[in-house]
Design a protein around this motif. Structure first.
Motif, PDB file in Angstrom:
ATOM      1  N   ILE A   6     -92.940  19.721 -50.219  1.00  0.00           N
ATOM      2  CA  ILE A   6     -94.310  19.928 -50.810  1.00  0.00           C
ATOM      3  C   ILE A   6     -95.148  18.928 -50.298  1.00  0.00           C
ATOM      4  CG2 ILE A   6     -93.713  21.311 -52.618  1.00  0.00           C
ATOM      5  CD1 ILE A   6     -94.712  17.491 -53.438  1.00  0.00           C
ATOM      6  N   SER A   7     -96.392  18.792 -50.424  1.00  0.00           N
ATOM      7  CA  SER A   7     -97.228  17.472 -50.198  1.00  0.00           C
ATOM      8  C   SER A   7     -97.834  17.321 -51.401  1.00  0.00           C
ATOM      9  CB  SER A   7     -98.529  18.053 -49.082  1.00  0.00           C
ATOM     10  OG  SER A   7     -98.127  18.632 -47.891  1.00  0.00           O
ATOM     11  N   PRO A   8     -97.488  15.807 -51.778  1.00  0.00           N
ATOM     12  CA  PRO A   8     -98.004  15.360 -53.218  1.00  0.00           C
ATOM     13  C   PRO A   8     -99.562  15.059 -53.010  1.00  0.00           C
ATOM     14  CG  PRO A   8     -96.907  13.736 -51.812  1.00  0.00           C
ATOM     15  CD  PRO A   8     -96.715  14.884 -50.963  1.00  0.00           C
ATOM     16  N   VAL A   9    -100.198  15.073 -54.166  1.00  0.00           N
ATOM     17  CA  VAL A   9    -101.593  14.695 -54.095  1.00  0.00           C
ATOM     18  C   VAL A   9    -101.819  13.052 -53.847  1.00  0.00           C
ATOM     19  CG1 VAL A   9    -103.800  14.418 -55.650  1.00  0.00           C
ATOM     20  CG2 VAL A   9    -102.253  16.518 -55.806  1.00  0.00           C
ATOM     21  N   PRO A  10    -102.359  12.663 -52.894  1.00  0.00           N
ATOM     22  CA  PRO A  10    -102.733  11.299 -52.498  1.00  0.00           C
ATOM     23  C   PRO A  10    -103.338  10.671 -53.679  1.00  0.00           C
ATOM     24  CG  PRO A  10    -103.204  12.403 -50.570  1.00  0.00           C
ATOM     25  CD  PRO A  10    -102.931  13.487 -51.610  1.00  0.00           C
ATOM     26  N   ARG A  11    -103.051   9.364 -53.821  1.00  0.00           N
ATOM     27  CA  ARG A  11    -103.779   8.512 -54.697  1.00  0.00           C
ATOM     28  C   ARG A  11    -105.329   8.356 -54.603  1.00  0.00           C
ATOM     29  NH1 ARG A  11    -101.279   3.005 -56.273  1.00  0.00           N
ATOM     30  NH2 ARG A  11    -102.950   2.739 -57.774  1.00  0.00           N
ATOM     31  N   ARG A  12    -105.520   8.394 -53.320  1.00  0.00           N
ATOM     32  CA  ARG A  12    -106.810   7.911 -52.904  1.00  0.00           C
ATOM     33  C   ARG A  12    -107.979   9.146 -53.284  1.00  0.00           C
ATOM     34  NH1 ARG A  12    -104.179   8.520 -48.289  1.00  0.00           N
ATOM     35  NH2 ARG A  12    -104.821   9.999 -46.793  1.00  0.00           N
ATOM     36  N   ILE A 144     -82.332  10.166 -77.436  1.00  0.00           N
ATOM     37  CA  ILE A 144     -82.219  11.752 -77.012  1.00  0.00           C
ATOM     38  C   ILE A 144     -83.329  11.917 -75.971  1.00  0.00           C
ATOM     39  CG2 ILE A 144     -82.256  13.866 -77.714  1.00  0.00           C
ATOM     40  CD1 ILE A 144     -80.843  13.039 -80.422  1.00  0.00           C
ATOM     41  N   GLY A 145     -84.659  11.571 -76.488  1.00  0.00           N
ATOM     42  CA  GLY A 145     -85.634  11.782 -75.405  1.00  0.00           C
ATOM     43  C   GLY A 145     -85.393  11.035 -74.116  1.00  0.00           C
ATOM     44  N   THR A 146     -84.913  10.105 -74.092  1.00  0.00           N
ATOM     45  CA  THR A 146     -84.789   9.523 -72.716  1.00  0.00           C
ATOM     46  C   THR A 146     -83.574  10.027 -72.053  1.00  0.00           C
ATOM     47  OG1 THR A 146     -85.372   7.145 -73.351  1.00  0.00           O
ATOM     48  CG2 THR A 146     -83.830   7.143 -71.505  1.00  0.00           C
ATOM     49  N   ALA A 147     -82.629  10.353 -72.750  1.00  0.00           N
ATOM     50  CA  ALA A 147     -81.600  10.961 -71.885  1.00  0.00           C
ATOM     51  C   ALA A 147     -81.790  12.678 -71.483  1.00  0.00           C
ATOM     52  CB  ALA A 147     -80.251  11.479 -72.789  1.00  0.00           C
ATOM     53  N   LEU A 148     -82.741  13.106 -72.120  1.00  0.00           N
ATOM     54  CA  LEU A 148     -83.228  14.458 -71.753  1.00  0.00           C
ATOM     55  C   LEU A 148     -84.222  14.506 -70.605  1.00  0.00           C
ATOM     56  CD1 LEU A 148     -83.193  16.312 -75.214  1.00  0.00           C
ATOM     57  CD2 LEU A 148     -81.761  16.718 -73.193  1.00  0.00           C
ATOM     58  N   LEU A 149     -84.951  13.535 -70.791  1.00  0.00           N
ATOM     59  CA  LEU A 149     -86.163  13.246 -69.746  1.00  0.00           C
ATOM     60  C   LEU A 149     -85.239  12.790 -68.372  1.00  0.00           C
ATOM     61  CD1 LEU A 149     -87.717  10.819 -68.008  1.00  0.00           C
ATOM     62  CD2 LEU A 149     -88.871  12.989 -68.500  1.00  0.00           C
ATOM     63  N   THR A 150     -84.163  12.119 -68.301  1.00  0.00           N
ATOM     64  CA  THR A 150     -83.714  11.673 -67.349  1.00  0.00           C
ATOM     65  C   THR A 150     -82.614  12.795 -66.580  1.00  0.00           C
ATOM     66  OG1 THR A 150     -83.176   9.487 -68.278  1.00  0.00           O
ATOM     67  CG2 THR A 150     -81.940  10.007 -66.392  1.00  0.00           C
ATOM     68  N   HIS A 151     -82.140  13.709 -67.534  1.00  0.00           N
ATOM     69  CA  HIS A 151     -81.667  14.876 -66.908  1.00  0.00           C
ATOM     70  C   HIS A 151     -82.750  15.804 -66.300  1.00  0.00           C
ATOM     71  CE1 HIS A 151     -77.477  15.016 -68.186  1.00  0.00           C
ATOM     72  NE2 HIS A 151     -77.981  14.387 -69.539  1.00  0.00           N
ATOM     73  N   PHE A 152     -83.651  15.901 -66.656  1.00  0.00           N
ATOM     74  CA  PHE A 152     -84.770  16.792 -65.934  1.00  0.00           C
ATOM     75  C   PHE A 152     -85.268  16.020 -64.674  1.00  0.00           C
ATOM     76  CE2 PHE A 152     -89.504  17.360 -65.274  1.00  0.00           C
ATOM     77  CZ  PHE A 152     -89.359  18.592 -64.932  1.00  0.00           C
ATOM     78  N   ILE A 153     -85.640  14.651 -65.026  1.00  0.00           N
ATOM     79  CA  ILE A 153     -86.033  13.872 -63.321  1.00  0.00           C
ATOM     80  C   ILE A 153     -85.135  13.722 -62.493  1.00  0.00           C
ATOM     81  CG2 ILE A 153     -86.724  11.656 -63.068  1.00  0.00           C
ATOM     82  CD1 ILE A 153     -89.042  13.417 -64.009  1.00  0.00           C
ATOM     83  N   ASN A 154     -83.743  13.563 -63.088  1.00  0.00           N
ATOM     84  CA  ASN A 154     -82.942  13.569 -61.950  1.00  0.00           C
ATOM     85  C   ASN A 154     -82.765  14.887 -61.151  1.00  0.00           C
ATOM     86  OD1 ASN A 154     -79.968  12.220 -64.083  1.00  0.00           O
ATOM     87  ND2 ASN A 154     -81.916  11.271 -62.936  1.00  0.00           N
ATOM     88  N   ARG A 155     -83.015  16.030 -61.625  1.00  0.00           N
ATOM     89  CA  ARG A 155     -82.911  17.312 -60.920  1.00  0.00           C
ATOM     90  C   ARG A 155     -84.240  17.348 -60.061  1.00  0.00           C
ATOM     91  NH1 ARG A 155     -79.862  17.779 -65.184  1.00  0.00           N
ATOM     92  NH2 ARG A 155     -78.246  19.434 -65.000  1.00  0.00           N
ATOM     93  N   MET A 156     -85.321  16.752 -60.554  1.00  0.00           N
ATOM     94  CA  MET A 156     -86.575  16.926 -59.592  1.00  0.00           C
ATOM     95  C   MET A 156     -86.490  15.989 -58.415  1.00  0.00           C
ATOM     96  SD  MET A 156     -87.855  19.642 -61.242  1.00  0.00           S
ATOM     97  CE  MET A 156     -89.197  19.670 -60.246  1.00  0.00           C
ATOM     98  N   PHE A 157     -85.912  14.911 -58.565  1.00  0.00           N
ATOM     99  CA  PHE A 157     -85.767  14.060 -57.703  1.00  0.00           C
ATOM    100  C   PHE A 157     -84.728  14.383 -56.595  1.00  0.00           C
ATOM    101  CE2 PHE A 157     -88.212  10.727 -59.939  1.00  0.00           C
ATOM    102  CZ  PHE A 157     -88.826   9.890 -58.924  1.00  0.00           C
ATOM    103  N   SER A 158     -83.889  15.030 -57.155  1.00  0.00           N
ATOM    104  CA  SER A 158     -82.783  15.603 -56.030  1.00  0.00           C
ATOM    105  C   SER A 158     -83.095  16.839 -55.351  1.00  0.00           C
ATOM    106  CB  SER A 158     -81.501  15.767 -56.866  1.00  0.00           C
ATOM    107  OG  SER A 158     -80.934  14.660 -57.567  1.00  0.00           O
ATOM    108  N   THR A 159     -84.129  17.449 -55.983  1.00  0.00           N
ATOM    109  CA  THR A 159     -84.548  18.618 -55.208  1.00  0.00           C
ATOM    110  C   THR A 159     -85.775  18.221 -54.338  1.00  0.00           C
ATOM    111  OG1 THR A 159     -86.028  19.361 -57.188  1.00  0.00           O
ATOM    112  CG2 THR A 159     -83.828  20.133 -56.956  1.00  0.00           C
ATOM    113  N   LEU A 160     -86.476  17.291 -54.653  1.00  0.00           N
ATOM    114  CA  LEU A 160     -87.891  17.113 -53.740  1.00  0.00           C
ATOM    115  C   LEU A 160     -87.946  15.948 -53.338  1.00  0.00           C
ATOM    116  CD1 LEU A 160     -90.238  18.857 -56.568  1.00  0.00           C
ATOM    117  CD2 LEU A 160     -89.798  19.639 -54.139  1.00  0.00           C
ATOM    118  N   THR A 161     -86.856  15.190 -53.203  1.00  0.00           N
ATOM    119  CA  THR A 161     -87.024  13.772 -52.428  1.00  0.00           C
ATOM    120  C   THR A 161     -85.569  13.679 -51.774  1.00  0.00           C
ATOM    121  OG1 THR A 161     -86.060  12.105 -53.697  1.00  0.00           O
ATOM    122  CG2 THR A 161     -88.235  12.863 -54.301  1.00  0.00           C
TER     123      THR A 161
END
Length: 336
Positions: A6-12, A144-161
């Motif tokens: 994907i192409s992320p939205v540039p900050r500028r 718990i929130g930190t653990a669950l968020l990390t499970h989600f973000i791990n998957r997104m970083f592994s798929t998209l980066t």
């Protein structure tokens, strides 16, 4: 870090909700958060809100929550997140702990060792460490929130980066980790106001709100994440949805073998047109490292789709896995 597919939205050129997320995350986190989610602004804002409200604010020690993030990332084999959160522990000043966690060594301090064991166990339904987590009940939502968020973000970083924090994986050098941490030393010690991310969620339909976070901004942020990810489920057929949910419900936390073995067997009963989207959602949930260019190309060829669609489809698979983990934690935890 190279973002794939994907192409992320540039900050500028960012505007609206994406620009607001970038601005707040730079101020509170030291960098624009989760750029790979920016094609889907609602999902981008919700993921940032969960990170901010679970991990960056509150009463639990920030270093404890970074320990949880590194340990969960080891359980999920997300190299980017292991490296990034280890550097943040260096920024917090606990250099020996950061190196122990970076190398997946058991910390010398018993309290951290218990946190690591619990955090890694959140991946495994029925794990012995889950019924008695090593934190007080009044702080459970943050841990718990930190653990669950990390499970989600791990998957997104592994798929998209490509999971390389720095070019050439320079962060694998201890001296680079120490120097890199200096850029975050000031921001990790800032005291943030809980709930300041919630205005970014205006207009996002809310999904299920976790009972373990009731009455906190964390609950609202998770409800927004589930609500935003639900759009990805609409990209699956009815049989595809059923297969995803059934497969994840049966998952025991183990890492999947090569997708060449288990995935074709799972998809065999679906019509051919349903398989590309279902394959991506299944892989995002259970084997994110195994997504290939061919998988994404097959799905893009099967329908008129956008970068936002891809982000939402992958996020939906990740949230289905997150829900499975959430049920396991909530069903067994009796915080001390």
């Amino acid at each position: 870090m190279a973002i794939r597919y994907i192409s992320p939205v540039p900050r500028r050129t960012a505007s609206g909700r994406v620009a607001e997320v970038y601005a707040q995350s730079v101020a509170d986190f030291g960098q624009p958060a989760f750029m790979m989610l920016s094609p889907a602004p609602d999902l981008h804002a919700a993921a940032w809100a969960v990170l901010r409200e679970s991990s960056l604010t509150g009463s639990a020690p920030r270093v404890d929550k970074e320990v949880v993030s590194v340990a969960v990332s080891h359980a999920n084999r997300c190299r980017f997140c292991i490296d990034a959160h280890s550097i943040l522990i260096h920024a917090l000043g606990d250099h020996d702990l950061a190196e122990d966690l970076f190398h997946d060594r058991t910390p010398a301090e018993a309290g951290y060792a218990e946190l690591v064991a619990w955090a890694k166990a959140t991946r495994t339904p029925g794990a012995a460490q889950l019924p008695a987590p090593p934190f007080p009940a009044e702080l459970a939502a943050e841990y718990i929130g930190t653990a669950l968020l990390t499970h989600f973000i791990n998957r997104m970083f592994s798929t998209l980066t490509d999971e390389q924090l720095l070019p050439g994986n320079l962060q694998r050098s201890r001296s680079v980790r120490r120097v890199g941490a200096m850029a975050y030393t000031r921001v990790v010690h800032r005291e943030l106001n809980p709930g300041d991310s919630l205005p970014l969620l205006a207009g996002i339909p809310l999904g299920h709100s976790p009972a373990w976070a009731a009455g906190t901004p964390i609950a609202t942020a998770f409800a927004a994440l589930r609500g935003a990810a639900a759009a990805g489920g609409a990209l699956l057929s009815g049989p595809g949805l059923d297969l995803l949910r059934t497969t994840v419900a049966q998952w025991d936390g183990t890492h999947q073998p090569s997708p060449g073995t288990w995935l074709p067997q799972r998809l065999a009963g679906l019509p051919g047109a349903d398989r590309p989207a279902t394959a991506l959602a299944l892989l995002a949930a259970l084997a994110p490292h195994d997504i290939t260019d061919a998988d994404v190309t097959a799905w893009r060829a099967s329908a008129h789709v956008t970068d936002a669609d891809l982000v939402r489809l992958l996020a939906y698979g990740a949230v289905v896995a997150l829900d499975r983990i959430d049920e396991t934690i909530a069903g067994q935890a009796s915080t001390r």
